[in-house]
Write a protein that holds these residues in place. Structure first.
Motif, mmCIF file in Angstrom:
data_model
loop_
_atom_site.group_PDB
_atom_site.id
_atom_site.type_symbol
_atom_site.label_atom_id
_atom_site.label_comp_id
_atom_site.label_asym_id
_atom_site.label_seq_id
_atom_site.Cartn_x
_atom_site.Cartn_y
_atom_site.Cartn_z
ATOM 1 N N LEU A 27 37.827 7.975 10.130
ATOM 2 C CA LEU A 27 37.594 9.446 10.370
ATOM 3 C C LEU A 27 39.092 9.834 10.982
ATOM 4 C CD1 LEU A 27 34.036 9.837 12.204
ATOM 5 C CD2 LEU A 27 34.866 10.443 9.644
ATOM 6 N N GLU A 28 40.171 8.830 10.842
ATOM 7 C CA GLU A 28 41.236 9.485 11.261
ATOM 8 C C GLU A 28 41.923 10.720 10.618
ATOM 9 O OE1 GLU A 28 45.621 7.183 12.623
ATOM 10 O OE2 GLU A 28 44.523 6.561 10.768
ATOM 11 N N GLY A 29 42.543 11.639 11.208
ATOM 12 C CA GLY A 29 43.060 12.843 10.583
ATOM 13 C C GLY A 29 42.062 13.625 10.058
ATOM 14 N N LYS A 30 40.478 13.476 10.530
ATOM 15 C CA LYS A 30 39.495 14.377 10.014
ATOM 16 C C LYS A 30 39.231 15.158 11.276
ATOM 17 C CE LYS A 30 39.164 12.197 6.250
ATOM 18 N NZ LYS A 30 40.144 12.501 5.224
ATOM 19 N N VAL A 31 39.158 16.583 10.824
ATOM 20 C CA VAL A 31 38.362 17.555 11.753
ATOM 21 C C VAL A 31 36.674 17.309 11.625
ATOM 22 C CG1 VAL A 31 38.210 19.713 12.689
ATOM 23 C CG2 VAL A 31 40.654 19.072 11.869
ATOM 24 N N ILE A 32 36.113 17.294 12.986
ATOM 25 C CA ILE A 32 34.709 16.807 12.767
ATOM 26 C C ILE A 32 33.843 18.032 13.328
ATOM 27 C CG2 ILE A 32 32.763 15.397 13.430
ATOM 28 C CD1 ILE A 32 34.868 13.733 12.058
ATOM 29 N N LEU A 33 32.795 18.405 13.035
ATOM 30 C CA LEU A 33 31.942 19.262 13.660
ATOM 31 C C LEU A 33 30.533 18.655 13.638
ATOM 32 C CD1 LEU A 33 30.845 22.343 14.633
ATOM 33 C CD2 LEU A 33 30.598 22.766 12.199
ATOM 34 N N PRO A 34 29.922 18.431 14.798
ATOM 35 C CA PRO A 34 28.755 17.867 15.087
ATOM 36 C C PRO A 34 27.517 18.986 15.000
ATOM 37 C CG PRO A 34 30.195 17.299 16.840
ATOM 38 C CD PRO A 34 30.681 18.239 16.384
ATOM 39 N N LEU A 35 26.524 18.915 14.224
ATOM 40 C CA LEU A 35 25.385 19.718 14.178
ATOM 41 C C LEU A 35 24.137 18.963 14.471
ATOM 42 C CD1 LEU A 35 26.066 21.940 11.150
ATOM 43 C CD2 LEU A 35 26.678 22.482 13.429
ATOM 44 N N PHE A 36 23.346 19.087 15.615
ATOM 45 C CA PHE A 36 22.580 18.257 16.162
ATOM 46 C C PHE A 36 21.016 19.067 16.274
ATOM 47 C CE2 PHE A 36 23.743 13.821 17.652
ATOM 48 C CZ PHE A 36 24.597 13.797 16.593
#
Length: 186
Positions: free
Chosen positions: A98-107
Motif C-alpha cells: 500500500l506504499e504510495g496509496k491514498v486509502i479511504l476506510p468505509l466501515f
C-alpha cells in the motif's frame, strides 16, 4: 483519469455496506474517476486460507492494487474488527503493498460501540503495509442504511453528508498526491 479500487471485505454480495461503496463509486465517477471493485470473498477460498502467494487470482488482485492510484477499504464490523476474509487478503499483499496509496476506510456495524474499529483494528494493519496516506474514514451504523422494498439501499441524510465530505476529501488528496508523484518522476 485517476483510478480507485474498492476492496470490499464483506462476505456477502448483499450487504448494507454496498450503500456506502455505491455512494462512493457514484461520487468518484462524477469527479471523473475510474472505479473498480475487488470483492475479497470472491477470491478462491483455498488460496486465501492456505496463503497461496503465487495463485493467479491473488497475483491478479495484488496487481490491481499496485496499479490503482487510490484504494477504498470497506468492511462490515464483526466482533469489534473488520472481517476475517479481508484480513486474510491483506496478509497476502506484499509488505509494501500500500506504499504510495491514498486509502479511504468505509466501515459499517450494528452499533456505534465499534466506532473506533477503523483506528484500532484497521490502521495498524495498513501501517504495516506502508500506507502513509489514510484519509478520514466513515463508520456507519446499519440503521443508517435502509433496504428498500423495491430493491436497493437508501442512506440517511447525515450519513450521506459524511460520505460526501469524506469521498470529496479523499479524491482531492489522491489527485494532489498523484500530481506530486508525477512531478517528482519527471
Amino acid at each position: 483519469m485517476p483510478n480507485v479500487v474498492i476492496v470490499s471485505g464483506s462476505p456477502s454480495q448483499v450487504s448494507r455496506l454496498n450503500g456506502l461503496t455505491g455512494y462512493a463509486e457514484e461520487k468518484l465517477r462524477q469527479l471523473g474517476w475510474e472505479v473498480s471493485y475487488l470483492h475479497v470473498a470472491s477470491l478462491p477460498a483455498e488460496d486465501l486460507i492456505l496463503a497461496r502467494w503465487d495463485s493467479p487470482a491473488i497475483i491478479e488482485a495484488n496487481k490491481r492494487i499496485t496499479e490503482a492510484d487510490a484504494i477504498i477499504i470497506a468492511s462490515p464490523v464483526y466482533k469489534a474488527s473488520f472481517t476475517g476474509v479481508l484480513k486474510t487478503y491483506l496478509d497476502l499483499l506484499p509488505q509494501t503493498g500500500l506504499e504510495g496509496k491514498v486509502i479511504l476506510p468505509l466501515f459499517i456495524g450494528g452499533t456505534i460501540a465499534h466506532l473506533l474499529t477503523i483506528d484500532y483494528a484497521l490502521k495498524p494493519v495498513l501501517s504495516a503495509l506502508y500506507a502513509k496516506h489514510v484519509t478520514s474514514g466513515v463508520y456507519a451504523v446499519d440503521s443508517q442504511v435502509k433496504k428498500l422494498e423495491a430493491g436497493g439501499l437508501e442512506l440517511d441524510e447525515e450519513l450521506a453528508k459524511r460520505l460526501d465530505r469524506a469521498v470529496t476529501s479523499f479524491a482531492e488528496v489522491a489527485e494532489l498526491f498523484k500530481n506530486q508523484q508525477s512531478s517528482i518522476g519527471s
